[in-house]
Design a protein around this motif. Structure first.
Motif, PDB file in Angstrom:
ATOM      1  N   THR A 173       0.829  -1.204   0.000  1.00  0.00           N
ATOM      2  CA  THR A 173       0.000   0.000   0.000  1.00  0.00           C
ATOM      3  C   THR A 173       0.864   1.254   0.000  1.00  0.00           C
ATOM      4  OG1 THR A 173      -1.767  -1.151   1.196  1.00  0.00           O
ATOM      5  CG2 THR A 173      -1.823   1.247   1.227  1.00  0.00           C
ATOM      6  N   ILE A 174       1.916   1.244   0.823  1.00  0.00           N
ATOM      7  CA  ILE A 174       2.843   2.383   0.860  1.00  0.00           C
ATOM      8  C   ILE A 174       3.497   2.569  -0.502  1.00  0.00           C
ATOM      9  CG2 ILE A 174       4.962   3.315   1.851  1.00  0.00           C
ATOM     10  CD1 ILE A 174       4.377   1.847   4.399  1.00  0.00           C
ATOM     11  N   GLY A 175       3.985   1.462  -1.065  1.00  0.00           N
ATOM     12  CA  GLY A 175       4.695   1.528  -2.339  1.00  0.00           C
ATOM     13  C   GLY A 175       3.838   2.078  -3.461  1.00  0.00           C
ATOM     14  N   ILE A 176       2.586   1.613  -3.538  1.00  0.00           N
ATOM     15  CA  ILE A 176       1.687   2.095  -4.588  1.00  0.00           C
ATOM     16  C   ILE A 176       1.357   3.566  -4.375  1.00  0.00           C
ATOM     17  CG2 ILE A 176      -0.647   1.872  -5.537  1.00  0.00           C
ATOM     18  CD1 ILE A 176      -0.410  -1.146  -4.938  1.00  0.00           C
ATOM     19  N   PHE A 177       1.101   3.944  -3.127  1.00  0.00           N
ATOM     20  CA  PHE A 177       0.825   5.350  -2.815  1.00  0.00           C
ATOM     21  C   PHE A 177       2.019   6.223  -3.193  1.00  0.00           C
ATOM     22  CE2 PHE A 177       1.380   8.846   0.226  1.00  0.00           C
ATOM     23  CZ  PHE A 177       0.216   9.576  -0.005  1.00  0.00           C
ATOM     24  N   HIS A 178       3.212   5.783  -2.827  1.00  0.00           N
ATOM     25  CA  HIS A 178       4.424   6.542  -3.117  1.00  0.00           C
ATOM     26  C   HIS A 178       4.608   6.722  -4.618  1.00  0.00           C
ATOM     27  CE1 HIS A 178       8.945   7.127  -1.939  1.00  0.00           C
ATOM     28  NE2 HIS A 178       8.410   8.210  -2.447  1.00  0.00           N
ATOM     29  N   LYS A 179       4.419   5.651  -5.365  1.00  0.00           N
ATOM     30  CA  LYS A 179       4.582   5.703  -6.821  1.00  0.00           C
ATOM     31  C   LYS A 179       3.582   6.661  -7.455  1.00  0.00           C
ATOM     32  CE  LYS A 179       4.642   2.719 -10.919  1.00  0.00           C
ATOM     33  NZ  LYS A 179       4.508   1.317 -11.412  1.00  0.00           N
ATOM     34  N   ARG A 180       2.345   6.602  -6.991  1.00  0.00           N
ATOM     35  CA  ARG A 180       1.325   7.493  -7.539  1.00  0.00           C
ATOM     36  C   ARG A 180       1.589   8.946  -7.179  1.00  0.00           C
ATOM     37  NH1 ARG A 180      -4.300   4.112  -6.233  1.00  0.00           N
ATOM     38  NH2 ARG A 180      -4.027   2.497  -7.849  1.00  0.00           N
ATOM     39  N   MET A 181       2.082   9.180  -5.965  1.00  0.00           N
ATOM     40  CA  MET A 181       2.395  10.550  -5.546  1.00  0.00           C
ATOM     41  C   MET A 181       3.558  11.121  -6.346  1.00  0.00           C
ATOM     42  SD  MET A 181       0.461  12.011  -3.282  1.00  0.00           S
ATOM     43  CE  MET A 181       1.600  13.280  -2.733  1.00  0.00           C
ATOM     44  N   ARG A 182       4.539  10.298  -6.639  1.00  0.00           N
ATOM     45  CA  ARG A 182       5.675  10.765  -7.434  1.00  0.00           C
ATOM     46  C   ARG A 182       5.239  11.076  -8.865  1.00  0.00           C
ATOM     47  NH1 ARG A 182      10.815   9.639  -5.469  1.00  0.00           N
ATOM     48  NH2 ARG A 182      11.483  10.913  -7.239  1.00  0.00           N
ATOM     49  N   ARG A 183       4.282  10.284  -9.364  1.00  0.00           N
ATOM     50  CA  ARG A 183       3.821  10.462 -10.741  1.00  0.00           C
ATOM     51  C   ARG A 183       2.865  11.642 -10.861  1.00  0.00           C
ATOM     52  NH1 ARG A 183       1.654   5.218 -12.249  1.00  0.00           N
ATOM     53  NH2 ARG A 183      -0.245   5.917 -11.196  1.00  0.00           N
ATOM     54  N   ALA A 184       2.012  11.825  -9.849  1.00  0.00           N
ATOM     55  CA  ALA A 184       1.027  12.914  -9.894  1.00  0.00           C
ATOM     56  C   ALA A 184       0.920  13.545  -8.512  1.00  0.00           C
ATOM     57  CB  ALA A 184      -0.327  12.375 -10.358  1.00  0.00           C
ATOM     58  N   PRO A 185       1.926  14.323  -8.098  1.00  0.00           N
ATOM     59  CA  PRO A 185       1.925  14.909  -6.746  1.00  0.00           C
ATOM     60  C   PRO A 185       0.802  15.918  -6.551  1.00  0.00           C
ATOM     61  CG  PRO A 185       3.677  15.862  -8.083  1.00  0.00           C
ATOM     62  CD  PRO A 185       3.111  14.729  -8.880  1.00  0.00           C
ATOM     63  N   THR A 186       0.299  15.961  -5.346  1.00  0.00           N
ATOM     64  CA  THR A 186      -0.719  16.948  -4.987  1.00  0.00           C
ATOM     65  C   THR A 186      -0.033  18.264  -4.653  1.00  0.00           C
ATOM     66  OG1 THR A 186      -0.606  16.319  -2.660  1.00  0.00           O
ATOM     67  CG2 THR A 186      -2.208  15.155  -4.035  1.00  0.00           C
ATOM     68  N   THR A 187      -0.826  19.315  -4.554  1.00  0.00           N
ATOM     69  CA  THR A 187      -0.266  20.632  -4.218  1.00  0.00           C
ATOM     70  C   THR A 187       0.399  20.609  -2.845  1.00  0.00           C
ATOM     71  OG1 THR A 187      -2.012  21.727  -5.498  1.00  0.00           O
ATOM     72  CG2 THR A 187      -0.814  23.080  -3.892  1.00  0.00           C
ATOM     73  N   GLN A 188      -0.233  19.913  -1.876  1.00  0.00           N
ATOM     74  CA  GLN A 188       0.309  19.844  -0.527  1.00  0.00           C
ATOM     75  C   GLN A 188       1.657  19.129  -0.461  1.00  0.00           C
ATOM     76  OE1 GLN A 188      -2.786  19.123  -1.573  1.00  0.00           O
ATOM     77  NE2 GLN A 188      -4.264  19.053   0.127  1.00  0.00           N
ATOM     78  N   ALA A 189       1.927  18.292  -1.438  1.00  0.00           N
ATOM     79  CA  ALA A 189       3.173  17.521  -1.439  1.00  0.00           C
ATOM     80  C   ALA A 189       4.398  18.413  -1.607  1.00  0.00           C
ATOM     81  CB  ALA A 189       3.147  16.470  -2.540  1.00  0.00           C
ATOM     82  N   PHE A 190       4.199  19.626  -2.115  1.00  0.00           N
ATOM     83  CA  PHE A 190       5.317  20.538  -2.336  1.00  0.00           C
ATOM     84  C   PHE A 190       5.599  21.427  -1.120  1.00  0.00           C
ATOM     85  CE2 PHE A 190       3.683  19.618  -6.604  1.00  0.00           C
ATOM     86  CZ  PHE A 190       4.858  19.197  -7.237  1.00  0.00           C
ATOM     87  N   ASN A 191       4.800  21.243  -0.068  1.00  0.00           N
ATOM     88  CA  ASN A 191       5.003  22.016   1.155  1.00  0.00           C
ATOM     89  C   ASN A 191       6.278  21.527   1.853  1.00  0.00           C
ATOM     90  OD1 ASN A 191       4.951  23.222   3.666  1.00  0.00           O
ATOM     91  ND2 ASN A 191       2.781  22.818   4.043  1.00  0.00           N
ATOM     92  N   PRO A 192       7.301  22.378   1.974  1.00  0.00           N
ATOM     93  CA  PRO A 192       8.570  21.934   2.577  1.00  0.00           C
ATOM     94  C   PRO A 192       8.457  21.572   4.054  1.00  0.00           C
ATOM     95  CG  PRO A 192       8.557  24.311   2.292  1.00  0.00           C
ATOM     96  CD  PRO A 192       7.342  23.797   1.586  1.00  0.00           C
ATOM     97  N   ASN A 193       7.374  22.009   4.691  1.00  0.00           N
ATOM     98  CA  ASN A 193       7.191  21.706   6.106  1.00  0.00           C
ATOM     99  C   ASN A 193       6.631  20.307   6.345  1.00  0.00           C
ATOM    100  OD1 ASN A 193       8.052  24.298   6.973  1.00  0.00           O
ATOM    101  ND2 ASN A 193       6.033  25.135   6.482  1.00  0.00           N
ATOM    102  N   VAL A 194       6.190  19.671   5.285  1.00  0.00           N
ATOM    103  CA  VAL A 194       5.659  18.309   5.392  1.00  0.00           C
ATOM    104  C   VAL A 194       6.661  17.350   4.757  1.00  0.00           C
ATOM    105  CG1 VAL A 194       3.774  16.741   4.816  1.00  0.00           C
ATOM    106  CG2 VAL A 194       3.299  19.162   5.269  1.00  0.00           C
ATOM    107  N   ARG A 195       7.380  16.649   5.592  1.00  0.00           N
ATOM    108  CA  ARG A 195       8.439  15.757   5.092  1.00  0.00           C
ATOM    109  C   ARG A 195       7.882  14.363   4.789  1.00  0.00           C
ATOM    110  NH1 ARG A 195      12.549  16.104   9.893  1.00  0.00           N
ATOM    111  NH2 ARG A 195      10.590  15.866  11.034  1.00  0.00           N
ATOM    112  N   TRP A 196       6.879  14.317   3.961  1.00  0.00           N
ATOM    113  CA  TRP A 196       6.143  13.082   3.729  1.00  0.00           C
ATOM    114  C   TRP A 196       7.015  11.962   3.146  1.00  0.00           C
ATOM    115  CZ3 TRP A 196       5.325  11.080  -1.230  1.00  0.00           C
ATOM    116  CH2 TRP A 196       5.635  11.927  -2.297  1.00  0.00           C
TER     117      TRP A 196
END
Length: 277
Positions: A173-196
């Motif tokens: 589940t983590i791996g699939i989520f990570h892959k999808r986030m890298r392919r289509a990141p959300t706006t919040q993913a670019f927040n430097p304060n969130v070290r996701w």
């Protein structure tokens, strides 16, 4: 000098005299790590990490009991406490690990990237974790009676297999989520304060260590009372104690304090209705 003593009817709880020195060393290690985690949880109010701290206390109980068992190999209580403590501690670690992932998803608004429906994201894995805890705990409790040792080992193996399956699904589940986030990141993913991504890497590491340890435990009990792992103490320390201590160190190093009060996590059900049909 300490020597191996029978419990009842010539039945031996131990297959060796447990090392007091090794038990004390890891007792100190886990006491230090648990105190550090407890202080950080209290200071940051990251209450979802409380189960992780509880796991540390279980480790402390386990190794304190092993130290006490050095000269009490014929006594039931030290054996039972060390068995329960070291066997069940990772289950509590896992509970916090699952909750961390749910908050990571919330922190980046990645609901649409999760293969598990949002309201059940954390619940699914925590419920599996509790079930694994109940099965392993029942088996560990039964293990202290010599007449039911074989049945107890089978029950513990079942509990460990549940944990292994849940961790396998969790890592996928983590791996699939990570892959999808890298392919289509959300706006919040670019927040430097969130070290996701750093937290995801931490979850990969600690999950892999617990997965590895659980496989060892399955092999240990599958080989039986006269198998190599249960008759040679060093295997427990190398394949259980060391990995679990590293889990505590890594989790402390990447302690997820900045995702503790994520309001999006509390609104997961509402967000789901908007994001997914």
């Amino acid at each position: 000098m300490a020597q191996l003593e029978p419990y009842k009817g010539g039945y031996y709880l131990w297959k060796y005299v447990p090392s007091m020195a090794a038990a004390i060393i890891f007792l100190i290690f886990f006491m230090a790590a648990t105190f550090a985690h407890s202080y950080r949880i209290w200071k940051t109010k990251a209450w979802f990490c409380v189960p992780f701290g509880v796991g540390g206390f279980f480790e402390i109980i386990g190794y304190a009991a092993r130290a006490a068992a050095h000269k009490r190999t014929g006594k039931l209580m030290p054996f039972a406490l060390q068995n329960q403590g070291t066997l069940l501690a990772p289950v509590f670690f896992a509970a916090s690990i699952y909750m961390v992932f749910g908050r990571i998803v919330a922190s980046v608004g990645g609901w649409g990237h999760s293969i598990v429906r949002v309201p059940w994201l954390t619940k699914t894995f925590v419920i599996g974790d509790v079930f694994s805890l109940a099965v392993q705990g029942g088996g560990a409790g039964l293990m202290v009676t010599g007449s039911h040792a074989t049945l107890a080992e089978a029950i513990v193996i079942l509990g460990l297999m549940i944990q292994i399956v849940m961790f396998g699904l969790f890592v996928a589940t983590i791996g699939i989520f990570h892959k999808r986030m890298r392919r289509a990141p959300t706006t919040q993913a670019f927040n430097p304060n969130v070290r996701w991504e750093q937290y995801l890497h931490m979850l990969y590491g600690v999950s892999g260590l617990i997965f590895f340890r659980s496989i060892f435990r399955v092999i240990e009990f599958a080989l039986g009372q006269d198998g190599y792992p249960l008759t040679n103490e060093w295997t427990l320390y190398i394949f259980d104690s060391v990995p679990m201590f590293i889990v505590m160190l890594v989790f402390y190093w990447r302690f997820p304090a900045d995702i503790k009060d994520n309001k999006a996590f509390d609104r997961a059900g509402e967000d789901l209705a908007v994001i997914t049909p």
